[in-house]
Design a protein around this motif. Structure first.
Motif, PDB file in Angstrom:
ATOM      1  N   GLY A 155      22.363  -1.326  16.333  1.00 22.91           N
ATOM      2  CA  GLY A 155      22.831  -1.894  15.070  1.00 22.91           C
ATOM      3  C   GLY A 155      22.429  -1.164  13.809  1.00 22.91           C
ATOM      4  N   VAL A 156      22.194   0.153  13.895  1.00 23.05           N
ATOM      5  CA  VAL A 156      21.825   0.940  12.718  1.00 23.05           C
ATOM      6  C   VAL A 156      22.845   2.064  12.527  1.00 23.05           C
ATOM      7  N   ASP A 157      23.352   2.184  11.300  1.00 24.16           N
ATOM      8  CA  ASP A 157      24.309   3.241  10.964  1.00 24.16           C
ATOM      9  C   ASP A 157      23.562   4.373  10.263  1.00 24.16           C
ATOM     10  N   ILE A 158      23.473   5.531  10.919  1.00 23.15           N
ATOM     11  CA  ILE A 158      22.700   6.641  10.354  1.00 23.15           C
ATOM     12  C   ILE A 158      23.308   7.147   9.045  1.00 23.15           C
ATOM     13  N   THR A 159      24.602   6.920   8.844  1.00 24.37           N
ATOM     14  CA  THR A 159      25.258   7.395   7.621  1.00 24.37           C
ATOM     15  C   THR A 159      25.092   6.433   6.459  1.00 24.37           C
ATOM     16  N   ALA A 160      24.701   5.184   6.744  1.00 20.15           N
ATOM     17  CA  ALA A 160      24.571   4.198   5.663  1.00 20.15           C
ATOM     18  C   ALA A 160      23.471   3.192   5.970  1.00 20.15           C
ATOM     19  N   PRO A 161      22.217   3.642   6.031  1.00 17.03           N
ATOM     20  CA  PRO A 161      21.115   2.697   6.281  1.00 17.03           C
ATOM     21  C   PRO A 161      21.012   1.689   5.141  1.00 17.03           C
ATOM     22  N   HIS A 162      20.773   0.420   5.493  1.00 17.95           N
ATOM     23  CA  HIS A 162      20.775  -0.646   4.486  1.00 17.95           C
ATOM     24  C   HIS A 162      19.450  -0.780   3.737  1.00 17.95           C
ATOM     25  N   ASN A 163      18.356  -0.420   4.376  1.00 19.51           N
ATOM     26  CA  ASN A 163      17.041  -0.649   3.772  1.00 19.51           C
ATOM     27  C   ASN A 163      16.016   0.262   4.424  1.00 19.51           C
ATOM     28  N   ASP A 164      14.774   0.105   4.001  1.00 24.03           N
ATOM     29  CA  ASP A 164      13.701   0.940   4.554  1.00 24.03           C
ATOM     30  C   ASP A 164      13.483   0.695   6.040  1.00 24.03           C
TER      31      ASP A 164
ATOM     32  N   ALA B 287       5.739  13.961   9.871  1.00 24.45           N
ATOM     33  CA  ALA B 287       6.112  12.553  10.034  1.00 24.45           C
ATOM     34  C   ALA B 287       4.885  11.655   9.935  1.00 24.45           C
ATOM     35  N   LYS B 288       3.785  12.053  10.587  1.00 23.64           N
ATOM     36  CA  LYS B 288       2.548  11.270  10.521  1.00 23.64           C
ATOM     37  C   LYS B 288       2.049  11.149   9.081  1.00 23.64           C
ATOM     38  N   TYR B 289       2.120  12.239   8.347  1.00 27.80           N
ATOM     39  CA  TYR B 289       1.650  12.242   6.955  1.00 27.80           C
ATOM     40  C   TYR B 289       2.515  11.316   6.103  1.00 27.80           C
ATOM     41  N   ILE B 290       3.836  11.392   6.280  1.00 24.09           N
ATOM     42  CA  ILE B 290       4.753  10.540   5.507  1.00 24.09           C
ATOM     43  C   ILE B 290       4.473   9.070   5.782  1.00 24.09           C
ATOM     44  N   LEU B 291       4.302   8.710   7.052  1.00 23.10           N
ATOM     45  CA  LEU B 291       4.053   7.312   7.405  1.00 23.10           C
ATOM     46  C   LEU B 291       2.753   6.811   6.792  1.00 23.10           C
ATOM     47  N   GLU B 292       1.718   7.638   6.840  1.00 22.91           N
ATOM     48  CA  GLU B 292       0.424   7.220   6.283  1.00 22.91           C
ATOM     49  C   GLU B 292       0.487   7.072   4.779  1.00 22.91           C
ATOM     50  N   GLN B 293       1.091   8.052   4.102  1.00 21.58           N
ATOM     51  CA  GLN B 293       1.104   8.064   2.645  1.00 21.58           C
ATOM     52  C   GLN B 293       2.091   7.067   2.044  1.00 21.58           C
ATOM     53  N   CYS B 294       3.218   6.856   2.709  1.00 22.27           N
ATOM     54  CA  CYS B 294       4.265   6.002   2.136  1.00 22.27           C
ATOM     55  C   CYS B 294       4.149   4.540   2.553  1.00 22.27           C
ATOM     56  N   CYS B 295       3.751   4.296   3.774  1.00 24.89           N
ATOM     57  CA  CYS B 295       3.849   2.939   4.312  1.00 24.89           C
ATOM     58  C   CYS B 295       2.570   2.401   4.924  1.00 24.89           C
TER      59      CYS B 295
ATOM     60  N   GLU C 153       0.801  -1.231   0.000  1.00 27.00           N
ATOM     61  CA  GLU C 153       0.000   0.000   0.000  1.00 27.00           C
ATOM     62  C   GLU C 153       0.831   1.276   0.000  1.00 27.00           C
ATOM     63  N   ARG C 154       1.977   1.262  -0.651  1.00 27.89           N
ATOM     64  CA  ARG C 154       2.794   2.469  -0.709  1.00 27.89           C
ATOM     65  C   ARG C 154       2.319   3.366  -1.828  1.00 27.89           C
ATOM     66  N   ARG C 155       2.038   4.602  -1.477  1.00 27.10           N
ATOM     67  CA  ARG C 155       1.570   5.559  -2.476  1.00 27.10           C
ATOM     68  C   ARG C 155       2.648   6.574  -2.821  1.00 27.10           C
ATOM     69  N   LYS C 156       3.685   6.683  -1.991  1.00 25.68           N
ATOM     70  CA  LYS C 156       4.786   7.597  -2.235  1.00 25.68           C
ATOM     71  C   LYS C 156       6.086   6.892  -1.887  1.00 25.68           C
ATOM     72  N   ASP C 157       7.204   7.401  -2.384  1.00 26.14           N
ATOM     73  CA  ASP C 157       8.513   6.818  -2.142  1.00 26.14           C
ATOM     74  C   ASP C 157       8.970   7.202  -0.733  1.00 26.14           C
ATOM     75  N   PHE C 158       9.072   6.208   0.159  1.00 22.43           N
ATOM     76  CA  PHE C 158       9.431   6.513   1.538  1.00 22.43           C
ATOM     77  C   PHE C 158      10.858   7.028   1.651  1.00 22.43           C
ATOM     78  N   ALA C 159      11.797   6.408   0.937  1.00 21.93           N
ATOM     79  CA  ALA C 159      13.198   6.824   1.026  1.00 21.93           C
ATOM     80  C   ALA C 159      13.352   8.300   0.660  1.00 21.93           C
ATOM     81  N   LYS C 160      12.649   8.732  -0.402  1.00 21.38           N
ATOM     82  CA  LYS C 160      12.734  10.137  -0.813  1.00 21.38           C
ATOM     83  C   LYS C 160      12.070  11.039   0.235  1.00 21.38           C
ATOM     84  N   SER C 161      10.912  10.623   0.723  1.00 24.61           N
ATOM     85  CA  SER C 161      10.209  11.421   1.723  1.00 24.61           C
ATOM     86  C   SER C 161      11.031  11.538   3.004  1.00 24.61           C
ATOM     87  N   PHE C 162      11.708  10.442   3.379  1.00 24.28           N
ATOM     88  CA  PHE C 162      12.563  10.484   4.567  1.00 24.28           C
ATOM     89  C   PHE C 162      13.718  11.456   4.354  1.00 24.28           C
ATOM     90  N   ALA C 163      14.319  11.411   3.167  1.00 20.81           N
ATOM     91  CA  ALA C 163      15.425  12.330   2.866  1.00 20.81           C
ATOM     92  C   ALA C 163      14.966  13.785   2.958  1.00 20.81           C
TER      93      ALA C 163
END
Length: 273
Positions: free
Chosen positions: A66-75, A125-133, A8-18
């Motif tokens: 275990g998460v690297d903020i400079t190089a996240p591996h995935n969504d 943030a709420k809008y991004i989560l609803e629209q992307c994921c 149910e993704r309607r927008k690109d989460f990676a871009k919206s997060f950036a």
């Protein structure tokens, strides 16, 4: 099969997060006239956040899990980072808590400036989560300060949580992003659900969910979810995640059945009047 976290993704989460991360560069002012970005403020605020686990900064906290903020591996990594930022934004709004810690850094900021920017970013943030994921922010109460989790939106789970308030945190937290591939967390949730349901086993057996409830109880006791003995059937972690998700869906259905039946009886009574 597509996972529930990819549906149910309607927008690109990676871009919206950036874009959201870039927005954290917004300047907020101090009484001395020095400007800091929202990110700099949050990064300093970590050391006063009750759930910091000893961390002294955003990067330090994420490395601990275990998460690297400079190089996240995935969504999923991006969502975990997003979740931390959301927690810190809510924390920033509660300036009185930070002030109680005698934090000279936070006291030097214009309170309204911090609150306005934090609230604006929380809404984004709420809008991004609803629209992307198709996700939402879930609040879990704590003795010191609430903690906020990113979780999958699911009306059935919400209804089941209303039907069984004792299991609300367990049910609502099952699809938290951090639990997406966490077999131990899923087993713990199912074990808690089983403990609630087992005394009601006869009741469920006599309802329309009877066959499903019996399958649920049998499977919980067969696949090493409650017990880890040699007699239990073994499978890979990936298959176990899939099995746990199926059993959780069954549990949600079973837990709702008594209330659904009450509604059915009430509707029949209205029709018969």
């Amino acid at each position: 099969m597509v996972s529930i976290f990819e549906c149910e993704r309607r927008k690109d989460f990676a871009k919206s997060f950036a874009d959201f991360f870039e927005d954290l560069r917004t300047k907020i002012t101090t009484s001395s006239g020095v400007n800091y970005t929202v990110f700099e403020y949050l990064n300093r605020g970590v050391r006063y956040w009750p759930h910091r686990c000893g961390a002294t900064g955003i990067d330090n906290y994420l490395k601990q899990i275990g998460v690297d903020i400079t190089a996240p591996h995935n969504d999923k990594d991006l969502l975990v980072i997003f979740e931390l930022l959301i927690n810190l934004l809510y924390w920033a709004v509660q300036q009185d808590y930070i002030d109680d810690k005698n934090c000279d850094f936070s006291l030097s900021f214009a309170k309204n400036d911090v609150e306005n920017e934090s609230n604006r970013l929380i809404k984004n943030a709420k809008y991004i989560l609803e629209q992307c994921c198709n996700m939402k922010i879930r609040e879990e109460q704590d003795d010191e300060f609430p903690k906020y989790y990113i979780t999958k939106r699911n009306v059935s789970i919400d209804e089941a949580a209303i039907s069984v308030p004792r299991l609300a945190d367990v049910l609502l937290g099952y699809y938290d992003v951090r639990n997406a591939d966490n077999v131990d967390a899923k087993k713990a949730a199912l074990t808690a659900i089983y403990a609630y349901m087992e005394p009601h086993r006869k009741e469920y057996k006599g309802l329309s969910c009877g066959a499903i409830s019996e399958e649920f109880f049998a499977s919980i006791n067969t696949f090493g979810i409650r017990h880890n003995t040699e007699s239990q059937k073994k499978m890979s972690a990936k298959k176990m995640v899939g099995l746990c998700d199926k059993l959780f869906a069954m549990a949600v259905y079973i837990l709702q059945t008594p209330d659904v039946n009450k509604s059915k009886d009430a509707l029949k009574e209205l029709r018969d009047k």
